[in-house]
Design an enzyme around this catalytic site. Structure first.
Site, PDB file in Angstrom:
ATOM      1  N   THR A  17       0.811  -1.220   0.000  1.00  0.00           N
ATOM      2  CA  THR A  17       0.000   0.000   0.000  1.00  0.00           C
ATOM      3  C   THR A  17       0.847   1.274   0.000  1.00  0.00           C
ATOM      4  OG1 THR A  17      -0.151  -0.099   2.423  1.00  0.00           O
ATOM      5  CG2 THR A  17      -1.930  -1.132   1.164  1.00  0.00           C
ATOM      6  N   GLY A  18       2.162   1.160   0.205  1.00  0.00           N
ATOM      7  CA  GLY A  18       3.039   2.326   0.123  1.00  0.00           C
ATOM      8  C   GLY A  18       3.360   2.672  -1.320  1.00  0.00           C
ATOM      9  N   GLU A  20       6.278   2.990  -3.027  1.00  0.00           N
ATOM     10  CA  GLU A  20       7.234   2.102  -3.698  1.00  0.00           C
ATOM     11  C   GLU A  20       6.644   0.715  -3.894  1.00  0.00           C
ATOM     12  OE1 GLU A  20      10.515   2.702  -4.962  1.00  0.00           O
ATOM     13  OE2 GLU A  20       9.582   4.667  -4.838  1.00  0.00           O
ATOM     14  N   LYS A  43      -4.441  -2.775   7.744  1.00  0.00           N
ATOM     15  CA  LYS A  43      -5.178  -2.460   6.519  1.00  0.00           C
ATOM     16  C   LYS A  43      -5.807  -3.692   5.884  1.00  0.00           C
ATOM     17  CE  LYS A  43      -2.755   1.816   5.392  1.00  0.00           C
ATOM     18  NZ  LYS A  43      -2.111   2.614   4.325  1.00  0.00           N
ATOM     19  N   ILE A 100      14.064  -6.096  -0.323  1.00  0.00           N
ATOM     20  CA  ILE A 100      14.560  -5.077  -1.239  1.00  0.00           C
ATOM     21  C   ILE A 100      15.164  -3.895  -0.488  1.00  0.00           C
ATOM     22  CG2 ILE A 100      13.937  -3.527  -3.118  1.00  0.00           C
ATOM     23  CD1 ILE A 100      13.697  -6.491  -3.812  1.00  0.00           C
ATOM     24  N   THR A 101      14.663  -3.585   0.681  1.00  0.00           N
ATOM     25  CA  THR A 101      15.014  -2.373   1.421  1.00  0.00           C
ATOM     26  C   THR A 101      16.519  -2.194   1.590  1.00  0.00           C
ATOM     27  OG1 THR A 101      12.978  -2.711   2.680  1.00  0.00           O
ATOM     28  CG2 THR A 101      14.542  -1.083   3.527  1.00  0.00           C
ATOM     29  N   GLU A 211      32.367  -8.215  -5.825  1.00  0.00           N
ATOM     30  CA  GLU A 211      32.970  -6.902  -5.685  1.00  0.00           C
ATOM     31  C   GLU A 211      33.960  -6.950  -4.526  1.00  0.00           C
ATOM     32  OE1 GLU A 211      29.515  -4.847  -2.880  1.00  0.00           O
ATOM     33  OE2 GLU A 211      29.562  -4.407  -5.017  1.00  0.00           O
ATOM     34  N   HIS A 249      28.597  -0.217  -1.646  1.00  0.00           N
ATOM     35  CA  HIS A 249      27.965  -1.109  -0.697  1.00  0.00           C
ATOM     36  C   HIS A 249      28.697  -1.102   0.636  1.00  0.00           C
ATOM     37  CE1 HIS A 249      26.019  -3.625  -4.116  1.00  0.00           C
ATOM     38  NE2 HIS A 249      25.245  -2.645  -3.724  1.00  0.00           N
TER      39      HIS A 249
END
Length: 293
Positions: A17-18, A20, A43, A100-101, A211, A249
């Protein structure tokens, strides 16, 4: 075939619902992902409308799983709420959680990583682009229109290099691309993906992108030498990084000779992995291999 994610995967989105979460849910739907609902505490009962129809909102992951049979969650919540969101997914027993965050505190990642170790949940991330099995499903933010389904497996610490490699090898296509993230603590590792690709009968060759920083690539090289019979091509980002400075990173820090791109390249080449000097050269090495298979 594909690893971790396929056309049968039923996906929920924590934070749908946000802004993103809503945006990327639409993108995943457009890619053919079976989005069966979303989760936002408080919700439950709402419906979010998308171009391809509405998606129900549930108040908890366990509720969503019971109602929809979901077996994948993609987590789009702010960093300060990520620990509780991932912990909830793990406690509900969902098989795959894609985090993902970015900007998740390392102590929080350590906590939910520890929880996952005694559970049946596979974590991917945090701070990652997710994973895609082209033509089947897309869980995360990887662009779905830059390649096609094929027989090359791709595992990468870097999101943007994931996209570049997918695009450069678009003439051959990808079985699954997995962006594992570059934080100091992550769930699924290079080795986990290498094992899955080795066991996947429809993956013929593997690209591994690492990396600077840490020893994940050196450990992956040892695993490849002992367990992987399929051809592997590698790339290590950070050959020009200054010693002792954090680059990009949070996990990409070099101390002395430990964790340097040169050391990682040497370890991979000792395991018969061809290592490109640039992403394009790496793609060219893989193209040579695929042409001969």
């Amino acid at each position: 075939m594909a690893i971790f994610l396929n056309s049968d995967s039923k996906v929920i989105v924590q934070g749908m619902t946000g802004s993103e979460g809503r945006k990327h849910t639409q993108r995943m739907m457009n890619a053919g992902t079976r989005i069966v609902g979303g989760v936002t505490p408080g919700k439950g009962g709402q419906v979010v409308e998308f171009q391809r129809g509405g998606a129900p909102v549930f108040s908890s992951v366990s509720e969503a799983m019971a109602a929809t049979g979901a077996n994948v969650t993609v987590i789009f919540v702010p960093a300060k709420f990520t620990l509780s969101a991932v912990a909830e997914a793990i406690e509900a027993g969902i098989p795959l959680a894609v985090v993902i965050t970015e900007g998740v505190p390392v102590k929080d990642t350590a906590e939910f990583f520890a929880l996952s170790q005694s559970s049946s949940t596979r974590l991917i991330g945090p701070n990652c682009p997710g994973l895609i099995s082209p033509g089947q499903s897309n869980a995360g933010i990887i662009p779905a229109d830059i390649t096609k389904a094929g027989r090359i497996g791709l595992v990468s610490k870097s999101g943007t290099l994931t996209y570049q490699m997918m695009y450069e090898l678009r003439d051959f296509g990808i079985s699954t691309a997995v962006g594992i993230g570059g934080d100091p603590i992550i769930g699924t590792t290079h080795i986990d993906a290498l094992q899955a690709f080795q066991e996947d009968p429809e993956t013929d060759a593997i690209v591994m992108i690492g990396e600077i920083g840490g020893d994940a690539e050196e450990r992956a090289a040892e695993y490849i030498a002992a367990n992987v019979t399929k051809p592997v091509v590698g790339y290590v980002a950070g050959f020009t990084a200054p010693e002792g400075k954090t680059m990009g990173h949070a996990g990409a820090i070099v101390s002395g000779s430990s964790g340097t791109a040169a050391a990682k390249k040497e370890a991979l080449e000792a395991a018969d992995v061809k290592v490109g000097k640039t992403p394009s050269e790496t793609a060219a090495l893989m193209r040579e291999i695929m042409t001969k298979l």
